[in-house]
Design an enzyme around this catalytic site. Structure first.
Site, PDB file in Angstrom:
ATOM      1  N   GLY A 127       0.827  -1.210   0.000  1.00 50.74           N
ATOM      2  CA  GLY A 127       0.000   0.000   0.000  1.00 50.74           C
ATOM      3  C   GLY A 127       0.848   1.241   0.000  1.00 50.74           C
ATOM      4  N   GLY A 138      -0.138   9.321   0.812  1.00 50.51           N
ATOM      5  CA  GLY A 138       0.614  10.559   0.937  1.00 50.51           C
ATOM      6  C   GLY A 138       1.425  10.623   2.214  1.00 50.51           C
ATOM      7  N   GLY A 195       2.939   7.808   3.712  1.00 49.61           N
ATOM      8  CA  GLY A 195       3.965   6.793   3.801  1.00 49.61           C
ATOM      9  C   GLY A 195       3.677   5.588   2.936  1.00 49.61           C
ATOM     10  CB  VAL A 237       2.012  -0.259   4.247  1.00 52.83           C
ATOM     11  CG1 VAL A 237       1.880  -1.543   5.065  1.00 52.83           C
ATOM     12  CG2 VAL A 237       1.490   0.913   5.040  1.00 52.83           C
ATOM     13  CG  ASP A 243      -8.343   9.412   7.596  1.00 53.14           C
ATOM     14  OD1 ASP A 243      -9.340   9.895   7.020  1.00 53.14           O
ATOM     15  OD2 ASP A 243      -7.400   8.902   6.979  1.00 53.14           O
TER      16      ASP A 243
END
Length: 750
Positions: free
Chosen positions: A437, A440, A442, A444, A555
């Site tokens: 993944g 914006g 970072g 993963v 979020d």
């Protein structure tokens, strides 16, 4: 806005340099076209060079790169004329073939107060480069907001990013300073091809404008090197008047929307036609390729003979300190001066024959080797010490000592401080094949810890501010204590790097977003949806009410709710969370979030509360009920927002028209659907004080879940879900976009 589509028509001419004669022949054969543009085509428009693949006229450019050369009259009274190149509606200021960039002018957005009418009038500009092979460079541009108490933001299909520019009388405006006082700026997300500008007109700035004669606020996406803030930008219209209300912006471009491998299969359209050119695949989301000259060559790789050899020896006397510099195609050699010979790459005088002619040579060679080894060892030891010192500094800077001591005292054995080497081994040196993944904030990686074969998700964050650095150790200890069956477990962190890395448990079955929107219409029962909703609400209620200190997620969205191997919901991604939040509002001058989930009260006031999480969860409930995405930019204006469509349907008693057909077809669902819809409506109240708490939402969903006629995730529900997810590990190795799957700790849309 016009959209551009393109292809190409070029022929590759191979050239292999073997002998001096072949060098002369090949260079002379290619030389006529080395000027940078096609023969017979204009090389300039006004003062701007026009290199191929750009050109003025269809025969002078690749499709999609055609420019117009418009003639304009000069300043009043001079009678002079000048020409300017245009790409569609955008004036072109410069073109760089080696960098794959073009500099164009875009409109400035404005919000101005008219004292005559006592009204504020917005001009909200937009730019669209979709399907053109061009996109906004995140490395070269900034989102800039100028004015007093001006809140503006950029909206694309996946991002909402902006900032608040304030005017503090105690802090005078300063030349060149754009850090929040009179001017603020934010980073441009990666791979943006389209954006619209928006102002928050309800933000109470017009009073300040009337009192201080500061009547306009501005917003622009512009080249960061071109921003030179002046206090006069706030007190006058100088900023907008510059270049007739336009500012420069840097665009990246690619030749075609195919890879190098695919492009080479059709040599009649392959664009890298010059000898000594090479093809480069796109490294971002935008598919395609571009060309550049190989090392040692310069020029235009898109035309025959465009890449010419660089004379490395010309004007560079330091290249060969022990010999003579001789230029070669793509490089240079350093033969020794007459009377010298090469020993281990070094020119030394030729020794006269002696009784033991080999001894001086051998001695010099051995001595030189010893010196070189000694210097290399010293440099290696120095670099290791420097690296170790840097790791120790980062460890202390991120609160590692505090975190280590508190872990020791509390015996937090489940939380571990990892070394950089451990995470490098787990992720194969952060291999691109391990990426699961991007966002914006970072990237993963899927990893496997050595020793216990435990699968983890390693998040490498991109940035961290000074305040976060000071509080990082304390916040990690708090997050490590969270122990809830429906919250992704934070296993540890790595502190000996500039930006800390986070290690989470790996969740194999993707996200709720994919389950809802990526199942191609397959059945998902209401019972299964209700269980996911209840488990997610229970996790958020735990964060708000039971965590110590309480945690505001910040979020909440379907791509941050993961589905584990047992098909249980798990809330993830605390990248924007606020620790230790009280009942008082949290204020932020930098606004970011995900389209469709943002609390309207937060957008208007920049104050985030626990009720902001409640609003976002209400949107997730709508996704579960309707199987529609929160935002549809291609719908009519009044149908773009799912929450607006839902509230309108509730008001007109037409909710059934927007429900997912699968749950409408199930028997005895009407009462449960109606109660879930009523709960969603309460969560979506405009004012936060009118919304229920997450604890109340969780209790309501729990009661509905118990009242279902069949056990949730029972045989029917489980079979439906397994048909969507497949085996638990079937998605573990797939690399996905963060707009669809937000694996463990990665936030999409930031």
């Amino acid at each position: 806005m016009t959209k551009f589509e393109y292809d190409h028509r070029l022929v590759l001419l191979p050239c292999h340099l073997l002998l001096c004669l072949s060098v002369i022949c090949s260079c002379s054969a290619e030389a006529p076209a080395a000027a940078g543009h096609r023969p017979g085509c204009p090389a300039k428009c006004g003062d701007v060079d026009i290199p191929f693949p750009f050109g003025i006229g269809e025969q002078c450019a690749l499709d999609g790169f055609q420019l117009g050369c418009n003639r304009s009259i000069g300043s009043r009274g001079t009678g002079s004329t000048s020409s300017k190149p245009f790409w569609g509606d955008f004036e072109v200021m410069s073109i760089s073939v080696p960098d794959g960039k073009v500099r164009v002018k875009t409109l400035i957005s404005s919000l101005c107060y008219d004292p005559a009418t006592n009204l504020t009038t917005p001009f909200e500009a937009s730019s669209d480069f979709t399907n053109s092979g061009f996109w906004i460079s995140d490395a070269d541009n900034k989102i800039v907001v100028i004015g007093c108490y001006t809140l503006a933001y950029m909206m694309s299909s996946s991002y909402v990013i902006g900032c608040l520019s304030r005017c503090d009388d105690a802090l005078p405006l300063q030349n060149g300073s754009c850090s929040g006082n009179g001017c603020c700026q934010a980073d441009v997300p990666k791979d943006i091809t389209y954006y619209e500008s928006y102002f928050n007109e309800r933000y109470n700035g017009s009073v300040t404008w009337r009192q201080q004669d500061r009547r306009c606020g501005y917003m622009a996406v512009m080249e960061k090197a071109a921003l030179d803030f002046r206090p006069s930008f706030v007190t006058s219209t100088v900023f907008n008047d510059t270049n007739n209300g336009k500012v420069p912006v840097i665009l990246n471009w690619l030749i075609a929307q195919v890879s190098c491998r695919v492009a080479r299969q059709n040599m009649s359209t392959y664009a890298c036609v010059s000898s000594n050119s090479q093809c480069l695949d796109s490294t971002g989301k935008q598919p395609g390729y571009r060309c550049r000259c190989r090392n040692g060559y310069e020029g235009n790789p898109y035309i025959t003979g465009g890449c010419q050899d660089i004379d490395d020896c010309l004007g560079n006397s330091n290249l060969c300190p022990f010999g003579v510099c001789v230029n070669t195609p793509g490089g240079y050699n350093c033969p020794c001066h007459p009377g010298n010979s090469t020993i281990n790459g070094v020119c030394v005088p030729i020794q006269k024959p002696s009784r033991f002619p080999a001894l001086p040579v051998v001695g010099a060679s051995v001595g030189l080797v010893i010196i070189v080894i000694a210097i290399a060892c010293a440099c290696l030891i120095r670099e290791r010490k420097k690296s170790q010192k840097m790791k120790e500094n980062y460890f202390r800077q991120h609160g590692g000592l505090l975190l280590f001591e508190e872990m020791k005292s509390k015996q937090a054995n489940s939380f571990k401080i990892f070394t950089k080497e451990e995470l490098q081994k787990a992720t194969d040196m952060f291999s691109a094949q391990r990426i699961v993944g991007r966002g914006g904030n970072g990237t993963v990686y899927r990893g496997l810890l050595e020793g216990n074969d435990l699968e983890v998700a390693v998040k490498r964050c991109m940035t961290i501010d000074e305040k976060q650095k000071a509080e990082f150790g304390k916040e990690m200890l708090i997050l490590s204590q969270i122990n809830h069956r429906n919250i992704v477990k934070l296993l540890g962190c790595c502190l000996e790097v500039e930006v800390p890395m986070l290690v989470y448990e790996f969740i194999p079955n993707g996200t709720l977003f994919q389950l809802i929107h990526g199942s191609h219409g397959q059945r998902l029962s209401l019972a299964a949806r209700l269980e996911i909703a209840h488990e997610s609400a229970d996790a958020l209620a735990y964060l708000h009410s039971c965590a110590s200190p309480p945690i505001l997620h910040g979020d909440v969205k379907s791509s941050n709710i993961l589905i584990d191997a047992d098909r249980k919901a798990k809330v993830s991604d605390f990248g924007t969370s606020i620790l230790g939040a009280t009942d008082e509002s949290q204020f932020a001058t930098f606004m970011q979030g995900t389209c469709g989930y943002l609390d309207p009260e937060y957008v208007q006031t920049c104050r985030m509360t626990y009720k902001s999480d409640v609003y976002s969860f209400g949107v997730v409930l709508l996704e579960l009920l309707t199987r529609k995405k929160p935002v549809n930019l291609f719908a009519a204006e009044h149908e773009k927002s799912l929450s607006v469509v839902f509230l309108s349907a509730m008001k007109e008693n037409k909710v059934a028209e927007i429900l997912d057909e699968h749950i409408k077809d199930e028997e005895d669902n009407a009462r449960f659907i109606q109660e879930i819809a009523e709960l969603a409506k309460q969560c979506l109240e405009m004012y936060g004080e009118n919304r229920p708490s997450m604890r109340e939402v969780a209790e309501k969903l729990g009661g509905l879940r118990k009242g279902m006629h069949h056990h949730p995730w029972g045989k029917e529900a489980q079979e439906d879900t397994e048909s969507l997810l497949g085996e638990p590990s079937s998605m573990a190795s797939s690399t996905v976009s963060t707009e669809k799957i937000g694996i463990t700790g990665l936030q999409s849309g930031r």
